[in-house]
Design a protein around this motif. Structure first.
Motif, PDB file in Angstrom:
ATOM      1  N   LEU A  31      -7.592  -3.071   0.916  1.00  0.00           N
ATOM      2  CA  LEU A  31      -8.322  -3.799   1.956  1.00  0.00           C
ATOM      3  C   LEU A  31      -8.592  -5.254   1.563  1.00  0.00           C
ATOM      4  N   SER A  32      -9.007  -5.465   0.310  1.00  0.00           N
ATOM      5  CA  SER A  32      -9.274  -6.844  -0.118  1.00  0.00           C
ATOM      6  C   SER A  32      -7.987  -7.665  -0.152  1.00  0.00           C
ATOM      7  N   GLY A  71       0.816  -1.210   0.000  1.00  0.00           N
ATOM      8  CA  GLY A  71       0.000   0.000   0.000  1.00  0.00           C
ATOM      9  C   GLY A  71       0.848   1.257   0.000  1.00  0.00           C
ATOM     10  N   ALA A  72       1.937   1.240   0.765  1.00  0.00           N
ATOM     11  CA  ALA A  72       2.845   2.389   0.784  1.00  0.00           C
ATOM     12  C   ALA A  72       3.491   2.591  -0.585  1.00  0.00           C
ATOM     13  N   ARG A  73       3.877   1.487  -1.223  1.00  0.00           N
ATOM     14  CA  ARG A  73       4.462   1.578  -2.566  1.00  0.00           C
ATOM     15  C   ARG A  73       3.456   2.146  -3.554  1.00  0.00           C
ATOM     16  N   ALA A  74       2.217   1.644  -3.502  1.00  0.00           N
ATOM     17  CA  ALA A  74       1.185   2.135  -4.415  1.00  0.00           C
ATOM     18  C   ALA A  74       0.900   3.617  -4.175  1.00  0.00           C
ATOM     19  N   ARG A  75       0.886   4.034  -2.932  1.00  0.00           N
ATOM     20  CA  ARG A  75       0.652   5.449  -2.609  1.00  0.00           C
ATOM     21  C   ARG A  75       1.789   6.304  -3.145  1.00  0.00           C
ATOM     22  N   GLY A 106       1.401   6.794  -6.698  1.00  0.00           N
ATOM     23  CA  GLY A 106       0.158   7.444  -7.075  1.00  0.00           C
ATOM     24  C   GLY A 106      -0.898   6.485  -7.614  1.00  0.00           C
ATOM     25  N   GLN A 107      -0.836   5.216  -7.224  1.00  0.00           N
ATOM     26  CA  GLN A 107      -1.764   4.202  -7.732  1.00  0.00           C
ATOM     27  C   GLN A 107      -2.596   3.558  -6.633  1.00  0.00           C
ATOM     28  N   PHE A 108      -2.603   4.139  -5.434  1.00  0.00           N
ATOM     29  CA  PHE A 108      -3.292   3.522  -4.296  1.00  0.00           C
ATOM     30  C   PHE A 108      -4.805   3.546  -4.478  1.00  0.00           C
ATOM     31  N   LYS A 109      -5.436   2.391  -4.229  1.00  0.00           N
ATOM     32  CA  LYS A 109      -6.891   2.266  -4.234  1.00  0.00           C
ATOM     33  C   LYS A 109      -7.272   1.499  -2.967  1.00  0.00           C
TER      34      LYS A 109
END
Length: 117
Positions: A59-60, A44-48, A51-54
């Motif tokens: 959560l899933s 999640g930190a990497r995605a954030r 700029g790709q965090f969803k």
């Protein structure tokens, strides 16, 4: 970024103020679940960072990974094979991959964005 740091601080404070011990019989389950949670948190930190965090995907993934890790551990105990090692290998590898991508993004992401603009 402030919200993440506040959440981390609250979690650490709760952990120190409300100590909880894990029964010995649950140790493999908790370890597998924590490894899955760490993998999800770093992903999640990497995605954030990219700029790709969803939130739905995060959560899933967190819940699904934890359930799979615990089920593998449980099944392995029932049949006498250490299947939890599969979760350790997969999530451990993904932790290092996520860390490498975050490091790469932090070290090279800004110069690339500056060149594009």
């Amino acid at each position: 970024m402030k919200l993440e740091l506040i959440g981390l601080a609250v979690g650490l404070a709760l952990g120190f103020l409300c100590p909880w011990t894990v029964p010995a019989g649950w140790s493999l389950y908790v370890a597998a679940g924590l490894l899955a949670a760490l993998d999800s948190a770093l992903g999640g930190a990497r995605a954030r960072l990219q700029g790709q965090f969803k939130l739905g995907i995060f959560l899933s993934g967190a819940l699904g990974n934890a359930v799979i890790a615990v089920l593998l551990t449980w099944l392995g105990e029932k049949i006498g094979i250490p299947l939890y090692l599969a979760a350790v290998v997969v999530f451990g590898t993904r932790l290092f991959q996520n860390f490498a991508e975050m490091r790469r993004e932090l070290l090279t992401g800004r110069p690339k964005r500056d060149k594009i603009e």
